[in-house]
Design a protein around this motif. Structure first.
Motif, PDB file in Angstrom:
ATOM      1  N   MET A  83      -7.421  15.072  -0.713  1.00 12.22           N
ATOM      2  CA  MET A  83      -7.987  14.140  -1.687  1.00 12.22           C
ATOM      3  C   MET A  83      -9.462  13.917  -1.323  1.00 12.22           C
ATOM      4  SD  MET A  83      -4.696  11.609  -1.672  1.00 12.22           S
ATOM      5  CE  MET A  83      -5.614  10.206  -2.280  1.00 12.22           C
ATOM      6  N   PRO A  84     -10.394  14.590  -2.001  1.00 16.99           N
ATOM      7  CA  PRO A  84     -11.794  14.641  -1.544  1.00 16.99           C
ATOM      8  C   PRO A  84     -12.450  13.283  -1.365  1.00 16.99           C
ATOM      9  CG  PRO A  84     -11.412  16.240  -3.290  1.00 16.99           C
ATOM     10  CD  PRO A  84     -10.173  15.412  -3.200  1.00 16.99           C
ATOM     11  N   GLU A  85     -12.242  12.367  -2.318  1.00 18.22           N
ATOM     12  CA  GLU A  85     -12.913  11.073  -2.209  1.00 18.22           C
ATOM     13  C   GLU A  85     -12.252  10.203  -1.146  1.00 18.22           C
ATOM     14  OE1 GLU A  85     -15.785  10.831  -3.681  1.00 18.22           O
ATOM     15  OE2 GLU A  85     -15.346  12.827  -4.471  1.00 18.22           O
ATOM     16  N   TYR A  86     -10.940  10.299  -1.041  1.00 19.21           N
ATOM     17  CA  TYR A  86     -10.231   9.519  -0.023  1.00 19.21           C
ATOM     18  C   TYR A  86     -10.545  10.045   1.374  1.00 19.21           C
ATOM     19  CZ  TYR A  86      -6.458   6.705   1.949  1.00 19.21           C
ATOM     20  OH  TYR A  86      -5.736   5.774   2.658  1.00 19.21           O
ATOM     21  N   GLN A  87     -10.729  11.360   1.490  1.00 20.56           N
ATOM     22  CA  GLN A  87     -11.058  11.951   2.786  1.00 20.56           C
ATOM     23  C   GLN A  87     -12.375  11.407   3.340  1.00 20.56           C
ATOM     24  OE1 GLN A  87     -10.778  16.082   1.634  1.00 20.56           O
ATOM     25  NE2 GLN A  87      -8.791  16.355   2.639  1.00 20.56           N
ATOM     26  N   SER A 113      -0.964  27.553   0.752  1.00 20.64           N
ATOM     27  CA  SER A 113       0.060  27.328   1.769  1.00 20.64           C
ATOM     28  C   SER A 113      -0.339  26.160   2.656  1.00 20.64           C
ATOM     29  CB  SER A 113       0.229  28.584   2.627  1.00 20.64           C
ATOM     30  OG  SER A 113      -0.933  28.789   3.416  1.00 20.64           O
ATOM     31  N   VAL A 114       0.580  25.746   3.516  1.00 24.15           N
ATOM     32  CA  VAL A 114       0.284  24.671   4.455  1.00 24.15           C
ATOM     33  C   VAL A 114      -0.825  25.091   5.411  1.00 24.15           C
ATOM     34  CG1 VAL A 114       2.103  25.367   6.085  1.00 24.15           C
ATOM     35  CG2 VAL A 114       1.309  22.991   6.034  1.00 24.15           C
ATOM     36  N   GLU A 115      -0.862  26.373   5.771  1.00 19.44           N
ATOM     37  CA  GLU A 115      -1.919  26.870   6.653  1.00 19.44           C
ATOM     38  C   GLU A 115      -3.274  26.838   5.947  1.00 19.44           C
ATOM     39  OE1 GLU A 115       1.973  28.377   7.928  1.00 19.44           O
ATOM     40  OE2 GLU A 115       0.887  28.601   6.024  1.00 19.44           O
ATOM     41  N   GLU A 116      -3.293  27.157   4.659  1.00 19.48           N
ATOM     42  CA  GLU A 116      -4.553  27.206   3.919  1.00 19.48           C
ATOM     43  C   GLU A 116      -5.077  25.809   3.578  1.00 19.48           C
ATOM     44  OE1 GLU A 116      -4.162  31.333   1.382  1.00 19.48           O
ATOM     45  OE2 GLU A 116      -2.816  29.671   0.863  1.00 19.48           O
ATOM     46  N   ASN A 117      -4.201  24.970   3.053  1.00 20.24           N
ATOM     47  CA  ASN A 117      -4.643  23.671   2.531  1.00 20.24           C
ATOM     48  C   ASN A 117      -4.440  22.513   3.494  1.00 20.24           C
ATOM     49  OD1 ASN A 117      -5.486  24.844   0.189  1.00 20.24           O
ATOM     50  ND2 ASN A 117      -3.854  24.033  -1.107  1.00 20.24           N
ATOM     51  N   GLY A 118      -3.626  22.732   4.526  1.00 12.37           N
ATOM     52  CA  GLY A 118      -3.409  21.673   5.495  1.00 12.37           C
ATOM     53  C   GLY A 118      -2.363  20.661   5.058  1.00 12.37           C
ATOM     54  N   TYR A 146       0.867  -1.182   0.000  1.00 15.63           N
ATOM     55  CA  TYR A 146       0.000   0.000   0.000  1.00 15.63           C
ATOM     56  C   TYR A 146       0.898   1.224   0.000  1.00 15.63           C
ATOM     57  CZ  TYR A 146      -4.227   2.697   1.267  1.00 15.63           C
ATOM     58  OH  TYR A 146      -5.306   3.556   1.276  1.00 15.63           O
ATOM     59  N   GLN A 147       0.879   1.987  -1.092  1.00 13.49           N
ATOM     60  CA  GLN A 147       1.687   3.201  -1.169  1.00 13.49           C
ATOM     61  C   GLN A 147       0.849   4.384  -0.698  1.00 13.49           C
ATOM     62  OE1 GLN A 147       2.766   4.682  -5.049  1.00 13.49           O
ATOM     63  NE2 GLN A 147       4.110   6.256  -4.205  1.00 13.49           N
ATOM     64  N   LEU A 148       1.400   5.171   0.231  1.00  7.95           N
ATOM     65  CA  LEU A 148       0.697   6.379   0.675  1.00  7.95           C
ATOM     66  C   LEU A 148       1.687   7.500   0.958  1.00  7.95           C
ATOM     67  CD1 LEU A 148       0.857   7.009   4.037  1.00  7.95           C
ATOM     68  CD2 LEU A 148      -0.433   4.894   4.097  1.00  7.95           C
ATOM     69  N   LEU A 149       1.235   8.734   0.722  1.00  7.39           N
ATOM     70  CA  LEU A 149       1.989   9.929   1.070  1.00  7.39           C
ATOM     71  C   LEU A 149       1.455  10.462   2.393  1.00  7.39           C
ATOM     72  CD1 LEU A 149       2.334   9.872  -2.164  1.00  7.39           C
ATOM     73  CD2 LEU A 149       2.784  12.322  -1.935  1.00  7.39           C
ATOM     74  N   PRO A 150       2.236  10.387   3.467  1.00  7.08           N
ATOM     75  CA  PRO A 150       1.750  10.928   4.737  1.00  7.08           C
ATOM     76  C   PRO A 150       1.304  12.384   4.644  1.00  7.08           C
ATOM     77  CG  PRO A 150       3.701   9.589   5.095  1.00  7.08           C
ATOM     78  CD  PRO A 150       3.535   9.716   3.606  1.00  7.08           C
ATOM     79  N   ARG A 151       1.946  13.149   3.776  1.00  9.95           N
ATOM     80  CA  ARG A 151       1.566  14.562   3.610  1.00  9.95           C
ATOM     81  C   ARG A 151       0.104  14.718   3.241  1.00  9.95           C
ATOM     82  NH1 ARG A 151       4.142  17.166  -1.439  1.00  9.95           N
ATOM     83  NH2 ARG A 151       6.112  17.233  -0.277  1.00  9.95           N
ATOM     84  N   LEU A 152      -0.421  13.778   2.465  1.00  8.30           N
ATOM     85  CA  LEU A 152      -1.811  13.836   2.021  1.00  8.30           C
ATOM     86  C   LEU A 152      -2.731  12.910   2.807  1.00  8.30           C
ATOM     87  CD1 LEU A 152      -1.333  13.820  -1.877  1.00  8.30           C
ATOM     88  CD2 LEU A 152      -1.439  15.783  -0.349  1.00  8.30           C
ATOM     89  N   PHE A 153      -2.190  11.820   3.318  1.00  2.00           N
ATOM     90  CA  PHE A 153      -3.000  10.754   3.905  1.00  2.00           C
ATOM     91  C   PHE A 153      -3.950  11.266   4.979  1.00  2.00           C
ATOM     92  CE2 PHE A 153      -3.728   7.561   7.192  1.00  2.00           C
ATOM     93  CZ  PHE A 153      -4.220   6.497   6.457  1.00  2.00           C
ATOM     94  N   GLY A 154      -3.417  11.967   5.977  1.00  2.00           N
ATOM     95  CA  GLY A 154      -4.249  12.381   7.102  1.00  2.00           C
ATOM     96  C   GLY A 154      -4.799  13.784   7.003  1.00  2.00           C
ATOM     97  N   ASN A 155      -4.578  14.438   5.884  1.00  2.00           N
ATOM     98  CA  ASN A 155      -5.071  15.814   5.743  1.00  2.00           C
ATOM     99  C   ASN A 155      -6.578  15.806   5.508  1.00  2.00           C
ATOM    100  OD1 ASN A 155      -5.238  18.584   5.398  1.00  2.00           O
ATOM    101  ND2 ASN A 155      -4.633  18.511   3.244  1.00  2.00           N
ATOM    102  N   VAL A 156      -7.322  16.433   6.424  1.00  2.00           N
ATOM    103  CA  VAL A 156      -8.785  16.441   6.312  1.00  2.00           C
ATOM    104  C   VAL A 156      -9.326  17.801   5.866  1.00  2.00           C
ATOM    105  CG1 VAL A 156      -9.070  14.597   7.994  1.00  2.00           C
ATOM    106  CG2 VAL A 156      -9.066  16.982   8.777  1.00  2.00           C
ATOM    107  N   LYS A 157      -8.433  18.772   5.626  1.00  2.00           N
ATOM    108  CA  LYS A 157      -8.900  20.078   5.151  1.00  2.00           C
ATOM    109  C   LYS A 157      -9.353  19.971   3.700  1.00  2.00           C
ATOM    110  CE  LYS A 157      -7.410  23.978   6.675  1.00  2.00           C
ATOM    111  NZ  LYS A 157      -6.652  25.209   7.017  1.00  2.00           N
ATOM    112  N   SER A 158     -10.385  20.700   3.363  1.00  2.00           N
ATOM    113  CA  SER A 158     -10.966  20.614   2.024  1.00  2.00           C
ATOM    114  C   SER A 158     -10.851  21.912   1.243  1.00  2.00           C
ATOM    115  CB  SER A 158     -12.444  20.204   2.129  1.00  2.00           C
ATOM    116  OG  SER A 158     -13.164  21.115   2.942  1.00  2.00           O
ATOM    117  N   THR A 159      -9.997  22.838   1.688  1.00  2.00           N
ATOM    118  CA  THR A 159      -9.859  24.138   1.022  1.00  2.00           C
ATOM    119  C   THR A 159      -9.399  23.966  -0.421  1.00  2.00           C
ATOM    120  OG1 THR A 159      -9.199  25.071   3.152  1.00  2.00           O
ATOM    121  CG2 THR A 159      -8.824  26.426   1.181  1.00  2.00           C
ATOM    122  N   ASN A 160      -8.304  23.242  -0.591  1.00  2.00           N
ATOM    123  CA  ASN A 160      -7.738  22.946  -1.907  1.00  2.00           C
ATOM    124  C   ASN A 160      -7.609  24.192  -2.788  1.00  2.00           C
ATOM    125  OD1 ASN A 160      -7.351  20.301  -1.217  1.00  2.00           O
ATOM    126  ND2 ASN A 160      -8.832  19.460  -2.649  1.00  2.00           N
TER     127      ASN A 160
END
Length: 572
Positions: free
Chosen positions: A432-436, A31-36, A12-26
């Motif tokens: 990632m909206p669908e993964y979130q 920035s990291v503050e805006e998009n999480g 299972y390949q995953l990017l931790p940077r994206l995996f647990g990010n639940v912000k939906s601003t996109n």
């Protein structure tokens, strides 16, 4: 090769940077503050238990090593990177800034980021999974400088003679008497991003060669201009001439780096662009590491079919990407391209990877490739079903799933440096909206998934668990049935049949790449029936549905009905 006895890696390949990010601003170029950003700590016991439950044996944590970024972490004593040589606000995970450190973005407590990674390793292991991380051997970030290296370790380039373009004892290649030139037209972070170092310049003198073998001071915007190439004792501009009789200093420095992570509990390395590094290095490095870490797994990103045997048998790799072989054939079949035929699958194992089948890593998505559900690929995750069945069951070699693939993540729209190309960004802060929906604010369950998303996720879970638990699929022999069936009525070159078997278990794999249903009688050659010691009335059971298929006499064949874009795993 490794003495590891796990016959079937399911990764299972995953990017931790994206995996647990639940912000939906996109926000594009946000920035990291805006998009999480996701954290290592977001990969919880619950998440790992669910990954294990789905059938996986290994997790490839992509992008955990510290890399160049436009985000300023100087308050933690980390030198800021010049954005003119960084791709994307978050930065490329393949522009390593410090081989001995963890990306600060991924830590809850930045000053304890190594401890948080050690805790992730421990959690992964306690949930019955093994850990794979990247090793990027060909290049590093232009801002590379290790502040986390152990005492006594010499840094990359620290002892170089930068007055010469090449020396076998230098770590880098140089362009003497010339300043590095940032590519014209590069606008790091977009128009809204402002930074004191964003001025179209980067102070590098003398200039170093660029990661994709550009040996001049002014790489183009399409080059890997954010990276510098490492010197293994091969002088590229002079016809790839080798200039080493013993290992150059760089070799030992990289050995020490991999030993550092292996000591920490890492179980394997996915090695980036291995063909850009001399095979002599791999044949020196891997056996040397295995003296102390005999179970280490090495997976090589490779694309030259003519070099596969070299990197397996001389370079000592366990597994290589099967990108230019099976992936490309499966993609054409999935997309229903004109002329696509399952005979291409035969060509892969019969010619491209002949004798190396069990060493090929199969996949339909990874961070470099387009999402199946994107409009650039199939636009429908269910169309991947026959291709995934073949990819997972064709051999004892590993199979890999990219996180989000199992819920049909479509990678819609541009995110910043990563444009609208059907890929999930590795350069930008993003969600990632669908993964979130599956992440579900850390609950990691199906409650927010649509019916179709639950259906496709259940398909992957059943397939992978069947492969994991079935001896024939995990470690059995292979028998192809296309030749035995090609002359009978109803034969179609978008169908594919084969048998995997051991002394105690047998599975008929049948898939239909057509967009319409198909029915035919699958014939079994007499030599196979004799080998399997089967005759007379045989019952076949579908592993997914439990549906029964009977034949009064297997010598006359088995009549099967295949739905569009589907497949069967029939135990008999």
């Amino acid at each position: 090769m490794s003495t590891n006895k796990n016959h079937k890696l399911i990764i299972y390949q995953l990017l931790p940077r994206l995996f647990g990010n639940v912000k939906s601003t996109n926000k594009v170029n946000g920035s990291v503050e805006e998009n999480g950003v996701g954290k290592l700590n977001d990969i919880t016991d619950k998440a790992l238990a669910e990954i294990n439950k789905m059938g996986f044996s290994h997790v490839w944590y992509t992008g955990v090593i510290e890399h160049a970024t436009m985000t300023d972490h100087s308050r933690y004593g980390i030198k800021a990177d010049d954005p003119d040589v960084v791709k994307g606000r978050a930065g490329s995970p393949y522009a390593i800034k410090d081989y001995y450190d963890i990306a600060p973005d991924l830590a809850v407590d930045v000053n304890n980021r190594i401890s948080e990674f050690k805790q992730l390793i421990a959690r992964t292991h306690s949930n019955g999974l093994k850990v794979i991380i990247d090793f990027v051997p060909n290049h590093v970030a232009r801002t590379y400088a290790s502040d986390a290296k152990p005492d006594g370790v010499r840094d990359l380039g620290q002892d170089d003679d930068a007055s010469v373009s090449f020396s076998p004892v230098n770590d880098f290649y140089y362009i003497p008497d010339q300043h590095f030139v940032v590519p014209i037209g590069y606008n790091p972070g977009g128009d809204e991003f402002h930074h004191p170092l964003k001025d179209g310049k980067f102070d590098e003198y003398p200039a170093k060669a660029t990661g994709n073998d550009v040996f001049n001071a002014a790489p183009s915007i399409n080059d890997w201009f954010e990276t510098v190439k490492l010197n293994y004792g091969v002088y590229n501009p002079n016809g790839e001439k080798i200039h080493f009789t013993s290992e150059p200093p760089l070799w030992n420095k990289l050995y020490d780096i991999l030993a550092y992570w292996s000591d920490m509990g890492v179980d394997g390395f996915r090695c980036d662009m291995i063909e850009m590094v001399p095979v002599e290095f791999w044949s020196w490095l891997i056996p040397k590491l295995r003296k102390n870490y005999p179970e280490l797994i090495f997976i090589g990103e490779a694309y030259d079919k003519g070099q596969y045997d070299n990197y397996i048998n001389k370079g000592c790799f366990d597994y290589l990407y099967d990108k230019v072989g099976l992936y490309e054939i499966i993609r054409k079949l999935t997309c229903d391209e004109w002329g696509a035929s399952t005979w291409g699958i035969n060509a892969v194992w019969n010619h491209d990877t002949c004798g190396l089948e069990d060493h090929m890593l199969r996949f339909m998505e990874n961070h470099d490739e387009q999402r199946i559900a994107s409009r650039y690929f199939a636009n429908d995750p269910f169309l991947a079903i026959p291709g995934m069945i073949v990819s997972a069951t064709l051999s004892t070699g590993p199979v890999m799933i990219y996180f989000g693939q199992e819920v049909g993540e479509p990678a819609i729209g541009a995110s910043g440096f990563s444009g609208d190309d059907g890929r999930t960004t590795i350069f930008d802060y993003w969600g990632m909206p669908e993964y979130q929906k599956w992440v579900n604010n850390g609950e990691f369950n199906e409650l927010q998934l649509s019916d179709n998303q639950n259906k496709i996720r259940n398909f992957y879970s059943k397939l992978l668990n069947c492969v994991k638990r079935n001896e024939a699929l995990r470690e059995g022999d292979f028998y192809e049935l296309m030749v035995a069936n090609e002359h009978q009525p109803g034969f179609d070159t978008k169908l594919y049949f084969f048998v995997r078997y051991t002394q105690s278990q047998r599975v008929l794999v049948a898939v239909n790449f057509n967009r319409h249903e198909k029915e035919m009688v699958v014939k079994f050659p007499q030599d196979l029936l004799k080998k399997l010691n089967v005759h007379g009335n045989i019952t076949f059971t579908d592993s997914s549905s439990g549906r029964i298929f009977d034949t009064q006499d297997i010598a006359t064949g088995l009549k099967i009905h295949l739905q569009p874009s589907s497949g069967l795993l029939l135990h008999f």
